[in-house]
Design an enzyme around this catalytic site. Structure first.
Site, PDB file in Angstrom:
ATOM      1  N   GLU A   1      11.493  -8.007  -5.826  1.00 54.64           N
ATOM      2  CA  GLU A   1      12.695  -7.681  -5.257  1.00 54.64           C
ATOM      3  C   GLU A   1      12.532  -7.838  -3.731  1.00 54.64           C
ATOM      4  O   GLU A   1      11.416  -7.908  -3.009  1.00 54.64           O
ATOM      5  CB  GLU A   1      13.120  -6.219  -5.428  1.00 54.64           C
ATOM      6  CG  GLU A   1      13.248  -6.205  -6.971  1.00 54.64           C
ATOM      7  CD  GLU A   1      13.780  -4.286  -7.411  1.00 54.64           C
ATOM      8  OE1 GLU A   1      14.608  -3.962  -6.587  1.00 54.64           O
ATOM      9  OE2 GLU A   1      13.440  -4.213  -8.498  1.00 54.64           O
ATOM     10  N   TYR A   2      13.902  -8.022  -3.096  1.00 54.35           N
ATOM     11  CA  TYR A   2      13.882  -8.398  -1.591  1.00 54.35           C
ATOM     12  C   TYR A   2      13.265  -9.500  -1.197  1.00 54.35           C
ATOM     13  O   TYR A   2      12.525  -9.708  -0.110  1.00 54.35           O
ATOM     14  CB  TYR A   2      13.191  -7.074  -0.984  1.00 54.35           C
ATOM     15  CG  TYR A   2      13.896  -5.705  -1.089  1.00 54.35           C
ATOM     16  CD1 TYR A   2      15.223  -5.357  -0.792  1.00 54.35           C
ATOM     17  CD2 TYR A   2      13.049  -4.935  -1.980  1.00 54.35           C
ATOM     18  CE1 TYR A   2      15.703  -4.133  -1.088  1.00 54.35           C
ATOM     19  CE2 TYR A   2      13.809  -3.498  -2.405  1.00 54.35           C
ATOM     20  CZ  TYR A   2      15.320  -3.394  -1.964  1.00 54.35           C
ATOM     21  OH  TYR A   2      15.668  -2.159  -2.297  1.00 54.35           O
TER      22      TYR A   2
ATOM     23  N   ALA B   1       0.767  -1.164  -0.107  1.00 53.81           N
ATOM     24  CA  ALA B   1      -0.008  -0.006  -0.050  1.00 53.81           C
ATOM     25  C   ALA B   1       0.707   1.228   0.159  1.00 53.81           C
ATOM     26  O   ALA B   1       0.595   2.359  -0.545  1.00 53.81           O
ATOM     27  CB  ALA B   1      -0.913  -0.051   1.103  1.00 53.81           C
TER      28      ALA B   1
END
Length: 379
Positions: A169-170, A126
């Site tokens: 990603e991550y 969000a």
């Protein structure tokens, strides 16, 4: 095409006469701003007749948000094989979330120019940031995966997308294998429908590289699962990091040296940044925040502040420093010299091509040089 580096006393008319090209062509190719001042150390692309020598055929991809200027997209699409629309998201239950504004107009423009429109899928929360909890929720939940794959296929067919790019990603280390399985299943399902699947990879230099960016990405397995991969070989210099080149050539080469031991070169796209950063100095981690700038804008900053552009031979990247309001700044960006070095890597390693993050700002000299160096594959 030749590259000329500006020295004291140069002007557009003199350079045009020296190389036998109209000044209008020099101005157009390099997006010079009236009254056409030049910065000492500025690299100019000298436009010439099209290269008739035999060239490699490559794939060129560019990422763009749905709010890209129609004019910038129109100027760029002739040089692209693929247009990656950024981006679609998803919920923890696997419901697909469309971009905030219409993407159909971009798909149609891409089709008209013979470029393949690609749907980019990202796990944004969000807050608009990459959310690895969201990744975990979907890649480990068969029902959520099924829902997401079905909705992706439906949207791609309805809107006319020709490919899917998975930009996660991550990823948590414990989700590494589940993510690989997610990509493999996506490729199997989408390939059966005639769609290609690519995956974006953080710039690793070894299989056991530590860090949240790297541990969740299995180069070998993802290279086998996807139709092709994009190496995100940029962001060494970044918004909250120290002042340095965005994509230093020595670091890019280290990533490639490792990548080609895990993935066949014909599947690899080299990531190229189409931007630079302006840092206030001195840099203080957690406090200093750089401003993102375009490559044409960087030269204008140098001109306005009387700065001389330098070129770092190790990073193969231009940079300069200037003072304003009592604060010293340092700028790193890309020019035709740094891009020529990156294009040479595509040939040296036998790569599939290149992918630009991102094409929101027009850098015409880049595209002219790319088209002079390679044949760009079209649909």
């Amino acid at each position: 095409m030749q590259i000329y580096v500006v020295v004291p006393g140069d002007n557009v008319d003199e350079i045009s006469t020296r190389y036998g090209v109209p000044s209008e062509s020099l101005i157009y190719a390099n997006q010079l701003v009236y009254p056409y001042q030049l910065a000492i150390g500025q690299a100019l692309l000298i436009p010439d007749a099209p290269n008739q020598e035999e060239r490699r055929v490559i794939v060129a991809n560019g990422y763009a948000y749905t709010y890209i200027s129609p004019w910038v997209l129109e100027q760029t699409l002739p040089y692209l094989t693929e247009l990656s629309v950024f981006s679609y998201g998803f919920s923890e239950e696997g419901y697909l979330v469309p971009p905030p504004s219409d993407d159909v107009w971009m798909i149609r423009r891409a089709e008209q120019e013979g470029a393949l429109p690609v749907l980019t899928l990202t796990p944004f929360g969000a807050d608009g940031q990459f959310n690895n909890n969201l990744i975990s929720a979907v890649v480990n939940n068969p029902e959520a995966k099924e829902r997401l794959f079905l909705q992706l296929a439906q949207v791609m067919e309805q809107k006319g997308y020709g490919g899917l790019d998975i930009d996660f990603e991550y990823i948590k280390a414990e989700d590494r294998d589940a993510f690989t399985a997610f990509v493999a299943e996506a490729a199997e399902r989408m390939n059966a429908r005639g769609y290609q699947v690519s995956v974006a990879l953080a710039p690793k230099t070894s299989a056991d590289q530590q860090g949240l960016l790297y541990e969740g990405k299995d180069y070998r397995a993802l290279g086998e699962a996807a139709n092709h991969v994009l190496l995100m070989t940029y962001e060494w210099g970044y918004k909250y990091g120290p002042n340095m080149a965005v994509a230093p050539l020595n670091m890019v080469r280290r990533v490639l040296d490792y990548a080609v031991t895990e993935i066949i070169p014909e599947k690899i796209m080299l990531g190229i940044p189409n931007y630079g950063y302006d840092w206030p100095l001195p840099f203080e981690r957690g406090v200093t925040e750089a401003v993102t700038i375009g490559n044409v804008e960087a030269v204008q900053i140098a001109i306005r502040n009387g700065a001389q552009i330098q070129f770092d031979p190790v990073a193969a990247s231009p940079y300069f420093q200037y003072w304003t309001g009592g604060i010293q700044h340092e700028v790193w960006f890309e020019d035709v010299r740094s891009l020529r070095e990156k294009f040479a890597l595509i040939t040296e390693y036998g790569l599939r091509g290149c992918g630009y993050w991102q094409i929101m700002r027009l850098f015409r000299a880049n595209w002219l040089l790319l088209a002079d160096t390679f044949w760009i594959q079209k649909r």
